[in-house]
Design a protein around this motif. Structure first.
Motif, PDB file in Angstrom:
ATOM      1  N   PHE A 114       7.546   9.559   8.877  1.00  0.00           N
ATOM      2  CA  PHE A 114       7.027   9.534  10.244  1.00  0.00           C
ATOM      3  C   PHE A 114       7.832   8.567  11.117  1.00  0.00           C
ATOM      4  CE2 PHE A 114       3.663  11.410   7.857  1.00  0.00           C
ATOM      5  CZ  PHE A 114       2.999  12.257   8.729  1.00  0.00           C
ATOM      6  N   ARG A 115       8.932   8.027  10.536  1.00  0.00           N
ATOM      7  CA  ARG A 115       9.880   7.171  11.246  1.00  0.00           C
ATOM      8  C   ARG A 115       9.209   5.923  11.830  1.00  0.00           C
ATOM      9  NH1 ARG A 115      15.463   7.644  10.602  1.00  0.00           N
ATOM     10  NH2 ARG A 115      14.674   9.466   9.528  1.00  0.00           N
ATOM     11  N   HIS A 116       8.406   5.281  10.997  1.00  0.00           N
ATOM     12  CA  HIS A 116       7.768   4.026  11.410  1.00  0.00           C
ATOM     13  C   HIS A 116       8.280   2.842  10.595  1.00  0.00           C
ATOM     14  CE1 HIS A 116       5.175   5.741  14.365  1.00  0.00           C
ATOM     15  NE2 HIS A 116       4.504   6.492  13.506  1.00  0.00           N
ATOM     16  N   GLY A 117       9.511   2.947  10.073  1.00  0.00           N
ATOM     17  CA  GLY A 117      10.125   1.788   9.436  1.00  0.00           C
ATOM     18  C   GLY A 117      10.612   2.012   8.024  1.00  0.00           C
ATOM     19  N   ILE A 118       9.889   2.806   7.223  1.00  0.00           N
ATOM     20  CA  ILE A 118      10.309   2.997   5.833  1.00  0.00           C
ATOM     21  C   ILE A 118      11.629   3.751   5.763  1.00  0.00           C
ATOM     22  CG2 ILE A 118       9.766   4.183   3.672  1.00  0.00           C
ATOM     23  CD1 ILE A 118       6.867   3.466   4.055  1.00  0.00           C
ATOM     24  N   PHE A 119      11.743   4.834   6.508  1.00  0.00           N
ATOM     25  CA  PHE A 119      12.956   5.643   6.473  1.00  0.00           C
ATOM     26  C   PHE A 119      13.818   5.324   7.689  1.00  0.00           C
ATOM     27  CE2 PHE A 119       9.777   8.026   4.089  1.00  0.00           C
ATOM     28  CZ  PHE A 119      10.472   8.297   2.913  1.00  0.00           C
ATOM     29  N   ASN A 120      15.051   4.921   7.436  1.00  0.00           N
ATOM     30  CA  ASN A 120      15.983   4.605   8.512  1.00  0.00           C
ATOM     31  C   ASN A 120      17.402   4.811   7.996  1.00  0.00           C
ATOM     32  OD1 ASN A 120      16.939   1.907   7.366  1.00  0.00           O
ATOM     33  ND2 ASN A 120      14.723   1.560   7.542  1.00  0.00           N
ATOM     34  N   ARG A 121      18.368   4.572   8.843  1.00  0.00           N
ATOM     35  CA  ARG A 121      19.761   4.878   8.502  1.00  0.00           C
ATOM     36  C   ARG A 121      20.245   4.133   7.256  1.00  0.00           C
ATOM     37  NH1 ARG A 121      23.724   3.890  13.342  1.00  0.00           N
ATOM     38  NH2 ARG A 121      22.990   1.775  12.959  1.00  0.00           N
ATOM     39  N   GLU A 122      19.764   2.892   7.092  1.00  0.00           N
ATOM     40  CA  GLU A 122      20.186   2.107   5.940  1.00  0.00           C
ATOM     41  C   GLU A 122      19.379   2.435   4.682  1.00  0.00           C
ATOM     42  OE1 GLU A 122      19.720   0.625   8.997  1.00  0.00           O
ATOM     43  OE2 GLU A 122      21.895   0.553   9.347  1.00  0.00           O
ATOM     44  N   SER A 123      18.072   2.686   4.853  1.00  0.00           N
ATOM     45  CA  SER A 123      17.213   2.837   3.670  1.00  0.00           C
ATOM     46  C   SER A 123      17.302   4.219   3.026  1.00  0.00           C
ATOM     47  CB  SER A 123      15.749   2.548   4.039  1.00  0.00           C
ATOM     48  OG  SER A 123      15.223   3.557   4.886  1.00  0.00           O
ATOM     49  N   ILE A 124      17.503   5.256   3.815  1.00  0.00           N
ATOM     50  CA  ILE A 124      17.462   6.615   3.260  1.00  0.00           C
ATOM     51  C   ILE A 124      18.489   6.827   2.150  1.00  0.00           C
ATOM     52  CG2 ILE A 124      17.862   9.062   3.786  1.00  0.00           C
ATOM     53  CD1 ILE A 124      16.394   8.608   6.433  1.00  0.00           C
ATOM     54  N   PRO A 125      19.751   6.410   2.316  1.00  0.00           N
ATOM     55  CA  PRO A 125      20.686   6.585   1.196  1.00  0.00           C
ATOM     56  C   PRO A 125      20.263   5.823  -0.055  1.00  0.00           C
ATOM     57  CG  PRO A 125      21.871   6.162   3.239  1.00  0.00           C
ATOM     58  CD  PRO A 125      20.427   5.905   3.523  1.00  0.00           C
ATOM     59  N   LEU A 126      19.662   4.643   0.104  1.00  0.00           N
ATOM     60  CA  LEU A 126      19.224   3.851  -1.045  1.00  0.00           C
ATOM     61  C   LEU A 126      18.028   4.499  -1.724  1.00  0.00           C
ATOM     62  CD1 LEU A 126      19.493   0.288   0.563  1.00  0.00           C
ATOM     63  CD2 LEU A 126      21.094   1.354  -1.051  1.00  0.00           C
ATOM     64  N   LEU A 127      17.059   4.943  -0.921  1.00  0.00           N
ATOM     65  CA  LEU A 127      15.868   5.581  -1.488  1.00  0.00           C
ATOM     66  C   LEU A 127      16.230   6.892  -2.189  1.00  0.00           C
ATOM     67  CD1 LEU A 127      13.442   4.976   1.522  1.00  0.00           C
ATOM     68  CD2 LEU A 127      13.380   3.798  -0.681  1.00  0.00           C
ATOM     69  N   THR A 128      17.124   7.651  -1.582  1.00  0.00           N
ATOM     70  CA  THR A 128      17.543   8.931  -2.174  1.00  0.00           C
ATOM     71  C   THR A 128      18.322   8.705  -3.472  1.00  0.00           C
ATOM     72  OG1 THR A 128      17.649   9.933   0.033  1.00  0.00           O
ATOM     73  CG2 THR A 128      18.819  11.063  -1.740  1.00  0.00           C
ATOM     74  N   ALA A 129      19.184   7.684  -3.477  1.00  0.00           N
ATOM     75  CA  ALA A 129      19.981   7.394  -4.677  1.00  0.00           C
ATOM     76  C   ALA A 129      19.103   6.946  -5.844  1.00  0.00           C
ATOM     77  CB  ALA A 129      21.020   6.321  -4.368  1.00  0.00           C
ATOM     78  N   ALA A 130      17.911   6.418  -5.551  1.00  0.00           N
ATOM     79  CA  ALA A 130      17.019   5.939  -6.609  1.00  0.00           C
ATOM     80  C   ALA A 130      16.265   7.072  -7.310  1.00  0.00           C
ATOM     81  CB  ALA A 130      16.018   4.943  -6.017  1.00  0.00           C
ATOM     82  N   ILE A 131      16.320   8.289  -6.762  1.00  0.00           N
ATOM     83  CA  ILE A 131      15.577   9.406  -7.347  1.00  0.00           C
ATOM     84  C   ILE A 131      16.189   9.776  -8.695  1.00  0.00           C
ATOM     85  CG2 ILE A 131      14.854  11.801  -7.040  1.00  0.00           C
ATOM     86  CD1 ILE A 131      15.105  11.387  -4.016  1.00  0.00           C
ATOM     87  N   PRO A 132      15.397   9.802  -9.761  1.00  0.00           N
ATOM     88  CA  PRO A 132      15.938  10.170 -11.082  1.00  0.00           C
ATOM     89  C   PRO A 132      16.523  11.577 -11.096  1.00  0.00           C
ATOM     90  CG  PRO A 132      13.767   9.149 -11.292  1.00  0.00           C
ATOM     91  CD  PRO A 132      13.981   9.411  -9.830  1.00  0.00           C
ATOM     92  N   GLU A 133      17.542  11.758 -11.913  1.00  0.00           N
ATOM     93  CA  GLU A 133      18.199  13.053 -12.044  1.00  0.00           C
ATOM     94  C   GLU A 133      17.189  14.120 -12.476  1.00  0.00           C
ATOM     95  OE1 GLU A 133      21.458  15.529 -11.686  1.00  0.00           O
ATOM     96  OE2 GLU A 133      21.402  13.358 -11.309  1.00  0.00           O
ATOM     97  N   GLY A 134      17.215  15.278 -11.807  1.00  0.00           N
ATOM     98  CA  GLY A 134      16.346  16.380 -12.183  1.00  0.00           C
ATOM     99  C   GLY A 134      14.974  16.363 -11.546  1.00  0.00           C
ATOM    100  N   ARG A 135      14.660  15.327 -10.783  1.00  0.00           N
ATOM    101  CA  ARG A 135      13.349  15.250 -10.126  1.00  0.00           C
ATOM    102  C   ARG A 135      13.284  16.270  -8.994  1.00  0.00           C
ATOM    103  NH1 ARG A 135      10.273  10.692 -10.557  1.00  0.00           N
ATOM    104  NH2 ARG A 135      11.036  10.893 -12.698  1.00  0.00           N
ATOM    105  N   PHE A 136      12.157  16.971  -8.862  1.00  0.00           N
ATOM    106  CA  PHE A 136      11.963  17.950  -7.789  1.00  0.00           C
ATOM    107  C   PHE A 136      11.732  17.187  -6.489  1.00  0.00           C
ATOM    108  CE2 PHE A 136       9.641  21.032  -5.233  1.00  0.00           C
ATOM    109  CZ  PHE A 136      10.320  22.223  -5.504  1.00  0.00           C
ATOM    110  N   LYS A 137      12.612  17.362  -5.495  1.00  0.00           N
ATOM    111  CA  LYS A 137      12.631  16.536  -4.285  1.00  0.00           C
ATOM    112  C   LYS A 137      12.174  17.328  -3.063  1.00  0.00           C
ATOM    113  CE  LYS A 137      17.064  15.698  -4.555  1.00  0.00           C
ATOM    114  NZ  LYS A 137      17.465  16.455  -5.760  1.00  0.00           N
TER     115      LYS A 137
END
Length: 513
Positions: free
Chosen positions: A335-358
């Motif tokens: 909802f773009r209220h701070g958790i997801f932003n230009r810096e955090s999204i690549p980090l959060l996405t990279a943390a997703i385990p391999e094979g997880r349904f996204k």
């Protein structure tokens, strides 16, 4: 089903050519071609005239992928348009044309006469009509134009008041995909026990109810009497509650302030049996959006929030949760209220385990953000406005717009929400599978449409993960959204509500009312 009585008339061009034989023929073959989005009196007169010129009438129907003349079109999907024509006594064969023009079908079928409407020769031949004429005459055929008459417009009829074809379109989709209502029921029951992890912004939605007492004579000030206040857990929190209501085991990772509203969120989610993994940020409040209602009208909304990007420390904790929480489905509810932003999204996405349904849902059309930041996900569910926002495109009609977004997002499934017009799903396709299909809204009586997309997201994600079937996931998601529309407030949708929708439309499909 009644449609089965006409299906034998729907053929490929090659099948028709084999049946009718090659020219010269003793019994003349006539062919027409068009979109036929809604069959109206002008179409009937055109077809009857064409049939009078020969022994058999073949009608070509433009495939959905080539209908681009108006937004949200075609209104009726190609399979149902073909059956509508096949049901007419004057029509002998129908072919759904996969090509952008009818020329290839003309050269395959080789009709003795190709009949066009009067309007196609008025003022001189259109270049496309000239190409068709050249193709017909290349083997000795003839182009005939119907006599001048009233020209009806399917577009005008549809835009003036779209007919309700939700049942017919649903039947057509299920039949075309070899699915049935029992498949829907099994898919709905099959989500129980799935593990889901939601990451996103918690919003407490408040409704302050008042009645108008009067207004100041000197200033634009309205005086109201306070009558009560209701609080609901919204944002990504209601997505978590929908998932839990559907039967999943749910963990919800979010950021809360150190305040009373955070306590309310904990109590509410504990009651809903959602496992809460809350990261406390004492520098920001728990998000609250308070709508002031006066005599039934929403007069004002007061938002208490801080949209700053989360700190590195908070982002690190969320990344740890993404890696460590066991889940079949991982949902980013942005909802773009701070958790997801230009810096955090690549980090959060990279943390997703391999094979997880996204899965990603990005409700950011009124703020800076973009669903394309979640490239490569298994499912994304933007609405039309968010799709246009992400592509910077306000002009392209909806189907090509969705196709472009699907390609740029590199996702496996895109469910494009269109509000009261329903939704359109785009998917990886091969063989006989269509790359996109539409579903009308199943809402019979809209009470409150806010939050319907969250219900769709929850149910569609679970069904898509457990069945791998975008068709079943889209239909059940749309039915969950319709059930939410018929509730007042952010109320989690129970499977019984969705099952009731399925059974209602099954009765209607079988003429049970």
């Amino acid at each position: 089903m009644i449609d089965d009585a006409y299906k034998h008339k729907v053929k490929t061009a090659a099948e028709i050519a084999e049946i009718i034989g090659k020219p010269p023929r003793r019994r003349k073959i006539v062919m027409c071609h068009g979109t036929f989005d809604l069959v109206h009196p002008g179409h009937i007169r055109h077809l009857v005239y064409a049939r009078s010129k020969g022994a058999k009438l073949v009608v070509g129907v433009t495939a959905d992928t080539h209908v681009k003349k108006a937004d949200h079109r075609p209104f009726v999907p190609e399979g149902l348009r073909a059956l509508n024509l096949a049901a007419l006594e004057t029509v002998d064969y129908v072919v759904i044309d996969p090509n952008a023009t009818p020329i290839e079908n003309i050269l395959t079928i080789k009709p003795d006469y190709f009949v066009k409407g009067y309007e196609y020769q008025k003022g001189g031949l259109h270049p496309r009509t000239a190409e068709e004429k050249e193709a017909v005459e290349s083997y000795g055929g003839e182009v005939i134009f119907t006599p001048g008459d009233i020209v009806y417009s399917s577009s005008a009829i549809i835009e003036s008041g779209p007919p309700d074809l939700a049942v017919e379109k649903l039947i057509n989709l299920l039949d075309g995909e070899n699915r049935n209502f029992d498949d829907l029921k099994r898919a709905l029951a099959g989500v129980a026990g799935a593990k889901a992890h939601v990451i996103g912004d918690t919003i407490v939605d408040s409704l302050t109810v008042t009645s108008v007492i009067g207004a100041s004579g000197k200033t634009p000030t309205i005086s109201v009497r306070y009558e009560g206040k209701r609080d609901y857990v919204g944002g990504a929190g209601i997505v978590a509650k929908h998932l839990k209501a559907a039967g999943a085991e749910v963990t919800f990772s979010t950021v809360l302030g150190d305040d009373l509203l955070a306590d309310f969120v904990r109590e509410d989610l504990a009651e809903a049996k959602v496992t809460l993994n809350d990261v406390i940020d004492r520098t920001r409040p728990t998000i609250n959006k308070n709508a002031i209602v006066a005599d039934g009208y929403r007069m004002l909304k007061i938002d208490t929030l801080d949209n700053r990007a989360i700190s590195e420390q908070v982002c690190r904790k969320l990344c740890e949760a993404i890696r460590d929480v066991p889940a079949d489905v991982l949902l980013f509810s942005d909802f773009r209220h701070g958790i997801f932003n230009r810096e955090s999204i690549p980090l959060l996405t990279a943390a997703i385990p391999e094979g997880r349904f996204k899965v990603a849902d990005s409700q950011v059309a009124s703020r800076w953000g973009n669903i394309l930041e979640f490239r490569g996900f298994d499912l994304i569910t933007p609405n039309e406005k968010e799709a246009r926002f992400s592509l910077g495109d306000q002009d392209t009609v909806i189907r090509p717009l969705g196709t472009r977004l699907f390609e740029e997002a590199r996702c496996k499934v895109l469910m494009l929400k269109m509000g009261a017009r329903g939704m359109m799903t785009f998917r990886e396709a091969g063989g006989d599978l269509r790359s996109f299909f539409g579903i009308d809204s199943f809402a019979d009586h809209v009470v409150d449409a806010v939050g319907s997309g969250d219900a769709l997201l929850a149910y569609a994600s679970l069904v898509l993960k457990t069945t791998g079937d975008p068709v079943l996931a889209s239909i059940i998601g749309a039915m969950a959204a319709a059930a939410e529309c018929e509730l007042d407030g952010n109320i989690p949708v129970e499977p019984a509500m969705v099952l009731k929708k399925i059974e209602t439309y099954e009765r209607r499909a079988n003429f049970g009312g």
